[in-house]
Design a protein around this motif. Structure first.
Motif, PDB file in Angstrom:
ATOM      1  N   ALA A   1     -13.041  -5.303   9.963  1.00  0.00           N
ATOM      2  CA  ALA A   1     -12.970  -5.187   8.502  1.00  0.00           C
ATOM      3  C   ALA A   1     -14.355  -4.795   8.009  1.00  0.00           C
ATOM      4  CB  ALA A   1     -12.543  -6.518   7.888  1.00  0.00           C
TER       5      ALA A   1
ATOM      6  N   TYR B   1     -18.246   7.953 -11.062  1.00  0.00           N
ATOM      7  CA  TYR B   1     -17.421   9.117 -10.719  1.00  0.00           C
ATOM      8  C   TYR B   1     -17.062   9.842 -12.025  1.00  0.00           C
ATOM      9  CZ  TYR B   1     -14.093  11.821  -8.000  1.00  0.00           C
ATOM     10  OH  TYR B   1     -13.448  12.836  -7.364  1.00  0.00           O
TER      11      TYR B   1
ATOM     12  N   GLU C   1      -7.422   1.925   8.742  1.00  0.00           N
ATOM     13  CA  GLU C   1      -6.066   1.494   8.388  1.00  0.00           C
ATOM     14  C   GLU C   1      -6.055   0.638   7.126  1.00  0.00           C
ATOM     15  OE1 GLU C   1      -2.516  -1.093  10.430  1.00  0.00           O
ATOM     16  OE2 GLU C   1      -3.998  -0.109  11.714  1.00  0.00           O
ATOM     17  N   ARG C   2      -7.010  -0.262   7.035  1.00  0.00           N
ATOM     18  CA  ARG C   2      -6.999  -1.200   5.904  1.00  0.00           C
ATOM     19  C   ARG C   2      -7.938  -0.792   4.785  1.00  0.00           C
ATOM     20  NH1 ARG C   2      -6.625  -7.291   8.408  1.00  0.00           N
ATOM     21  NH2 ARG C   2      -4.375  -7.298   8.670  1.00  0.00           N
ATOM     22  N   GLY C   3      -9.077  -0.251   5.160  1.00  0.00           N
ATOM     23  CA  GLY C   3     -10.017   0.191   4.135  1.00  0.00           C
ATOM     24  C   GLY C   3     -11.267  -0.667   4.035  1.00  0.00           C
TER      25      GLY C   3
ATOM     26  N   VAL D   1     -13.718  -3.174   1.773  1.00  0.00           N
ATOM     27  CA  VAL D   1     -13.649  -4.149   0.684  1.00  0.00           C
ATOM     28  C   VAL D   1     -14.983  -4.125  -0.059  1.00  0.00           C
ATOM     29  CG1 VAL D   1     -13.344  -6.573   0.087  1.00  0.00           C
ATOM     30  CG2 VAL D   1     -12.045  -5.587   1.967  1.00  0.00           C
TER      31      VAL D   1
ATOM     32  N   ASP E   1     -15.277   2.702  -6.687  1.00  0.00           N
ATOM     33  CA  ASP E   1     -14.337   2.773  -5.566  1.00  0.00           C
ATOM     34  C   ASP E   1     -13.859   4.205  -5.363  1.00  0.00           C
ATOM     35  OD1 ASP E   1     -13.113   2.573  -8.044  1.00  0.00           O
ATOM     36  OD2 ASP E   1     -11.288   1.650  -7.242  1.00  0.00           O
ATOM     37  N   ARG E   2     -13.655   4.887  -6.477  1.00  0.00           N
ATOM     38  CA  ARG E   2     -13.210   6.288  -6.353  1.00  0.00           C
ATOM     39  C   ARG E   2     -14.284   7.147  -5.703  1.00  0.00           C
ATOM     40  NH1 ARG E   2     -10.510   8.616 -11.679  1.00  0.00           N
ATOM     41  NH2 ARG E   2     -10.286  10.387 -10.276  1.00  0.00           N
TER      42      ARG E   2
ATOM     43  N   ILE F   1     -14.099   6.403  -2.051  1.00  0.00           N
ATOM     44  CA  ILE F   1     -12.866   7.000  -1.500  1.00  0.00           C
ATOM     45  C   ILE F   1     -13.067   8.497  -1.280  1.00  0.00           C
ATOM     46  CG2 ILE F   1     -10.490   7.615  -2.091  1.00  0.00           C
ATOM     47  CD1 ILE F   1     -10.327   4.884  -3.531  1.00  0.00           C
ATOM     48  N   GLU F   2     -13.626   9.136  -2.300  1.00  0.00           N
ATOM     49  CA  GLU F   2     -13.823  10.588  -2.198  1.00  0.00           C
ATOM     50  C   GLU F   2     -14.804  10.950  -1.091  1.00  0.00           C
ATOM     51  OE1 GLU F   2     -12.297  13.101  -3.773  1.00  0.00           O
ATOM     52  OE2 GLU F   2     -10.953  11.529  -4.484  1.00  0.00           O
TER      53      GLU F   2
ATOM     54  N   GLY G   1     -13.093   9.180   2.424  1.00  0.00           N
ATOM     55  CA  GLY G   1     -11.684   9.430   2.761  1.00  0.00           C
ATOM     56  C   GLY G   1     -10.958   8.175   3.169  1.00  0.00           C
TER      57      GLY G   1
ATOM     58  N   ASN H   1      -9.489   4.122   2.318  1.00  0.00           N
ATOM     59  CA  ASN H   1      -9.044   3.267   1.237  1.00  0.00           C
ATOM     60  C   ASN H   1     -10.161   2.305   0.852  1.00  0.00           C
ATOM     61  OD1 ASN H   1      -7.309   1.919  -0.546  1.00  0.00           O
ATOM     62  ND2 ASN H   1      -6.817   0.410   1.038  1.00  0.00           N
TER      63      ASN H   1
ATOM     64  N   VAL I   1     -10.968  -1.182  -1.494  1.00  0.00           N
ATOM     65  CA  VAL I   1     -10.363  -2.277  -2.247  1.00  0.00           C
ATOM     66  C   VAL I   1     -11.474  -3.056  -2.934  1.00  0.00           C
ATOM     67  CG1 VAL I   1      -9.095  -4.430  -2.018  1.00  0.00           C
ATOM     68  CG2 VAL I   1      -8.463  -2.471  -0.626  1.00  0.00           C
TER      69      VAL I   1
ATOM     70  N   ALA J   1     -12.637  -6.394  -4.415  1.00  0.00           N
ATOM     71  CA  ALA J   1     -12.223  -7.795  -4.275  1.00  0.00           C
ATOM     72  C   ALA J   1     -12.002  -8.412  -5.649  1.00  0.00           C
ATOM     73  CB  ALA J   1     -13.302  -8.578  -3.543  1.00  0.00           C
ATOM     74  N   GLU J   2     -11.208  -9.439  -5.654  1.00  0.00           N
ATOM     75  CA  GLU J   2     -10.952 -10.148  -6.887  1.00  0.00           C
ATOM     76  C   GLU J   2     -12.206 -10.938  -7.272  1.00  0.00           C
ATOM     77  OE1 GLU J   2      -7.591 -12.577  -6.470  1.00  0.00           O
ATOM     78  OE2 GLU J   2      -7.015 -12.424  -8.575  1.00  0.00           O
TER      79      GLU J   2
ATOM     80  N   HIS K   1      -9.788  15.218  -3.411  1.00  0.00           N
ATOM     81  CA  HIS K   1      -8.877  14.079  -3.427  1.00  0.00           C
ATOM     82  C   HIS K   1      -8.660  13.615  -4.846  1.00  0.00           C
ATOM     83  CE1 HIS K   1      -9.070  13.902   0.900  1.00  0.00           C
ATOM     84  NE2 HIS K   1     -10.386  13.971   0.811  1.00  0.00           N
TER      85      HIS K   1
ATOM     86  N   MET L   1      -4.414   8.601  -0.182  1.00  0.00           N
ATOM     87  CA  MET L   1      -4.946   8.632   1.183  1.00  0.00           C
ATOM     88  C   MET L   1      -4.544   7.378   1.964  1.00  0.00           C
ATOM     89  SD  MET L   1      -8.642  10.369   0.712  1.00  0.00           S
ATOM     90  CE  MET L   1      -8.928   9.710  -0.882  1.00  0.00           C
ATOM     91  N   LEU L   2      -3.268   7.026   1.819  1.00  0.00           N
ATOM     92  CA  LEU L   2      -2.717   5.882   2.530  1.00  0.00           C
ATOM     93  C   LEU L   2      -1.570   6.340   3.400  1.00  0.00           C
ATOM     94  CD1 LEU L   2      -2.523   3.224  -0.368  1.00  0.00           C
ATOM     95  CD2 LEU L   2      -4.181   3.297   1.497  1.00  0.00           C
TER      96      LEU L   2
ATOM     97  N   VAL M   1      -5.886  -9.666  -0.081  1.00  0.00           N
ATOM     98  CA  VAL M   1      -6.984  -8.877  -0.639  1.00  0.00           C
ATOM     99  C   VAL M   1      -6.688  -7.382  -0.522  1.00  0.00           C
ATOM    100  CG1 VAL M   1      -8.298  -8.998   1.528  1.00  0.00           C
ATOM    101  CG2 VAL M   1      -9.483  -8.496  -0.592  1.00  0.00           C
ATOM    102  N   PHE M   2      -6.088  -6.990   0.581  1.00  0.00           N
ATOM    103  CA  PHE M   2      -5.772  -5.574   0.759  1.00  0.00           C
ATOM    104  C   PHE M   2      -4.545  -5.183  -0.067  1.00  0.00           C
ATOM    105  CE2 PHE M   2      -8.109  -6.664   4.643  1.00  0.00           C
ATOM    106  CZ  PHE M   2      -9.142  -5.750   4.535  1.00  0.00           C
TER     107      PHE M   2
ATOM    108  N   GLY N   1      -5.519  -4.527  -3.482  1.00  0.00           N
ATOM    109  CA  GLY N   1      -6.185  -3.226  -3.567  1.00  0.00           C
ATOM    110  C   GLY N   1      -5.197  -2.081  -3.600  1.00  0.00           C
ATOM    111  N   TYR N   2      -4.171  -2.141  -2.724  1.00  0.00           N
ATOM    112  CA  TYR N   2      -3.150  -1.080  -2.705  1.00  0.00           C
ATOM    113  C   TYR N   2      -2.431  -1.014  -4.049  1.00  0.00           C
ATOM    114  CZ  TYR N   2      -3.637  -1.391   2.427  1.00  0.00           C
ATOM    115  OH  TYR N   2      -4.117  -1.409   3.693  1.00  0.00           O
TER     116      TYR N   2
ATOM    117  N   ARG O   1      -4.602   0.371  -6.906  1.00  0.00           N
ATOM    118  CA  ARG O   1      -4.791   1.827  -6.847  1.00  0.00           C
ATOM    119  C   ARG O   1      -3.498   2.570  -7.188  1.00  0.00           C
ATOM    120  NH1 ARG O   1      -6.969   4.071  -1.631  1.00  0.00           N
ATOM    121  NH2 ARG O   1      -7.029   5.931  -2.917  1.00  0.00           N
TER     122      ARG O   1
END
Lengths: 349, 363
Positions: free
Chosen positions: A161, A226, A288-290, A292, A304-305, A308-309, A312, A314, A316, A318-319, B3, B46-47, B67-68, B71-72, B75
């Protein structure tokens, strides 16, 4: 003296000793203190004796507005201690503040998060400072580990992670698996550098000098990482360098985005470097998960964007990202209270 | 490759779809209203398309830790211009998370299993050290350097003669009187009660003529010259009771209780014409006490002739090779006679206190 006895009347604390803010999590009570890491010092002009005038929120109100005998100090810089004595006094103040009982001086077990890029000398300074503030036992935990735990990332799994913690002084990225840190990297770029970049941008392009609190307000209100179609504006006041008189002017979010390009690209660069250094199996897990995002920097609009850009992957957020480190440390403290062997895990020193 | 996320999606005009029966259904409804399929959404975010499928079928367990999932959902909601706080709230309600408690942490590296054992080992070492120290303190008086020198000296067997050996043995036996008792029990004919036995021998020692018929010779063979302390009634005659088993041999010394110490060998050998006290190099020391006094006397070879508390109004006789090293706990109460000469003890009385240490020689 009598630390053990006083420890019986103290609560275990998890302290996020940040450059911008200090957060304290009390075991069983949650986040009980969230104040700026600022100390106001009063210097006696006759005797030359320095005394603490204010700490935390009160001191931050004085920032940039002090008379000659008062000075406001931010004892933490780039995630580490810049002024040992003042840090110790600040910690002592905060520790006493979170203990309601005043009969005994508190002597708690304390878990302090430290930047993973800090040196042994810097870590020792943090430990000594906490001990000097009255702590009975001091544990040090790397900030990305605490942030990941606080965010709810299952760090004990045999699965990679990635955590990016953007703090006030540093931004740290780490790949975590099996309660340990596989890769960790840190850059001394964070919220303070964003403020500094905004101040420099305004001075360079508008010829106006603004203070740190104003720069911070600009960042909070229209700061963006962004470009978007929505452009926001803010009217601010500063001292015109050519005329020497205060002037007001308007800034928009695209200008701030331009000002923040350099520190943002440094952070993105550290993430890319981490991805390059991550073993392939763990990199696959991260893909796979991204990633945090935690820390106060995660609250910046569209950061985050941006990641991501750029990567590439994901991303996330966090809360409640601002309190992730303190909450993560608190969870570790709770585990240590139940099982002493937890000290050997989570890269705790 | 760009993207850009929101390019193909326009926000909904109404939020009536929030009343969809589940969160997944809500997402699916909004997506179809935008005219996009799951693959398009996955491409924009991108998922993996399976993640979008899991979200729309409310199969959040497939998506991993909350948490993930948050996030999903966040988004996805932003892509479809849905209010993400409402989406997250509905997610919490749907999976039953009331508070924000996270699952408990687990430790997977139990490395400190032996910590308690290590602590106990430390305690054991500490107890051992205390034990050794206590034993050493208890036996500190026995650690006399002169005795150790004699015991550890390589030349001891060659240099020390038979008499000296006997004296050493005597000293040893003096300190362990039970050996004397065993000697007595070895000859049942002459056995006497344990307490009066030394008195008997002592009486014979003080008698002018040794009597061959006495049981003392047998006892003397077993008991090598030793220093024995015995209280004697001063009003009774000594010689007639020398061979008597009665435990009341007495000397007529001014009506006070008298204790006489003499080597047993001196009293037991009938053919021994002279006592060890009269032998060459041996001196006789008589100690009289008017008050209780702790005494330690060592002879020239460092043998301890006596080391004990002497009672008031008692007299003690010692013999051994001079000079004597004398330690008196209550010097003013002592009167010393060396070879029938009175020693002026006043010069040994210290200015402060009553303890005095000095050496007595015949000269």
């Amino acid at each position: 003296m009598f630390k053990w006895l006083r420890g019986k009347f103290s609560n275990d604390l998890s302290i996020d000793l940040g450059t911008a803010n200090t957060l304290i999590y009390v075991r069983g009570a949650g986040i009980v203190l969230n104040e700026p890491s600022v100390v106001a010092i009063n210097q006696d002009p006759v005797r030359g004796v320095r005394t603490i005038a204010a700490v935390g929120t009160d001191a931050k109100r004085m920032l940039g507005r002090t008379p000659n005998n008062l000075s406001t100090i931010r004892p933490m810089k780039d995630g580490v201690i810049a002024d040992f004595t003042v840090t110790e006094k600040m910690l002592q103040h905060f520790i006493r503040k979170v203990h309601a009982r005043k009969f005994f001086n508190p002597s708690p077990r304390v878990l302090v998060s430290v930047p993973c890029g800090s040196t042994q000398v810097e870590r020792r300074a943090i430990r000594e400072s906490a001990m000097g503030a009255g702590a009975r036992v001091v544990y040090l935990i790397p900030e990305p580990m605490a942030a990941a735990i606080g965010a709810g990332v299952p760090v004990e799994e045999a699965r990679g992670a990635m955590v990016l913690d953007i703090g006030g002084g540093t931004s740290e990225v780490a790949v975590i698996s099996l309660n340990g840190i596989v890769y960790a990297g840190a850059v001394r770029t964070g919220g303070d550098r964003f403020d500094e970049a905004i101040i420099n941008y305004v001075r360079r392009n508008f010829g106006v000098l603004i203070g740190e609190p104003t720069a911070e307000r600009i960042k909070h209100e229209i700061g963006s990482a962004y470009p978007t179609s929505e452009v926001r504006e803010i009217e601010i006041k500063g001292r015109n360098l050519a005329e020497g008189v205060p002037r007001s002017f308007t800034l928009n979010s695209n200008e701030i985005l331009e000002a923040l390009q350099e520190p943002l690209s440094t952070i993105v660069g550290s993430v890319k470097m981490a991805l390059e250094a991550t073993p392939p199996e763990l990199a696959a897990d991260v893909a796979e998960r991204g990633i945090v995002l935690t820390g106060g920097g995660a609250l910046m609009r569209d950061i985050d964007r941006l990641i991501i850009e750029e990567t590439g992957l994901n991303v996330v957020i966090a809360e409640d990202p601002l309190t992730c480190v303190a909450r993560g440390g608190g969870r570790v403290l709770e585990l240590i209270a139940k099982d002493e062997r937890a000290v050997d895990a989570f890269a705790i020193e | 490759m760009s993207h850009e996320i929101t390019a193909d999606f326009t926000p909904l005009a109404e939020s009536a779809s929030t009343h969809a029966e589940s969160l997944g259904a809500w997402f699916a409804q909004v997506r179809t209203s935008h005219g996009a399929d799951q693959r398009d959404v996955a491409r924009h975010l991108m998922l993996n398309p399976s993640i979008i499928q899991a979200i729309e079928s409310d199969d959040f367990a497939r998506l991993g830790p909350p948490v993930f999932v948050r996030g999903y959902l966040s988004r996805y909601a932003r892509l479809l211009s849905m209010p993400d706080h409402q989406v997250l709230e509905r997610y919490r309600e749907q999976i039953g998370i009331v508070s924000q408690d996270l699952p408990p942490l687990q430790v997977v590296h139990p490395l400190r299993r032996q910590a308690r054992t290590r602590d106990l080992r430390g305690l054991l070492y500490l107890a051992l050290l205390i034990g050794i120290g206590w034993t050493a303190i208890q036996h500190l008086p026995d650690l006399d350097p002169s005795r150790l020198a004699v015991l550890w000296s390589d030349e001891q067997p060659a240099d020390v003669g038979l008499t000296a050996n006997n004296m050493v043995k005597a000293t040893t036996q003096t300190q362990y009187p039970f050996q004397f008792k065993s000697a007595e029990t070895a000859n049942p004919d002459t056995a006497s009660p344990p307490d009066p036995a030394p008195a008997t021998s002592l009486a014979s020692a003080s008698s002018p003529a040794p009597q061959p018929a006495e049981p003392a010779p047998t006892r003397g063979e077993a008991a090598v010259p030793s220093v024995v302390f015995t209280a004697i009634q001063s009003s009774a005659p000594a010689a007639p009771h020398a061979s008597s088993p009665e435990p009341t041999p007495v000397l007529s010394v001014s009506g006070v209780q008298t204790a006489i110490v003499a080597p047993t060998a001196f009293t037991t050998h009938p053919d021994d014409s002279h006592s060890p006290a009269n032998a060459d190099g041996e001196a006789k020391l008589l100690l009289e006490f008017s008050n209780d006094c702790w005494v330690e006397v060592k002879d020239a070879q460092g043998n301890i002739l006596t080391s004990r508390l002497m009672k008031a109004n008692t007299t003690h006789a010692l013999s051994g090779p001079a000079p004597f090293k004398v330690t008196l706990g209550n010097a003013p109460a002592a009167r010393i006679i060396l070879d029938d000469r009175l020693v002026d003890t006043t010069v040994y009385v210290p200015r402060r206190g009553t303890v005095s240490r000095f050496t007595l020689d015949r000269d």
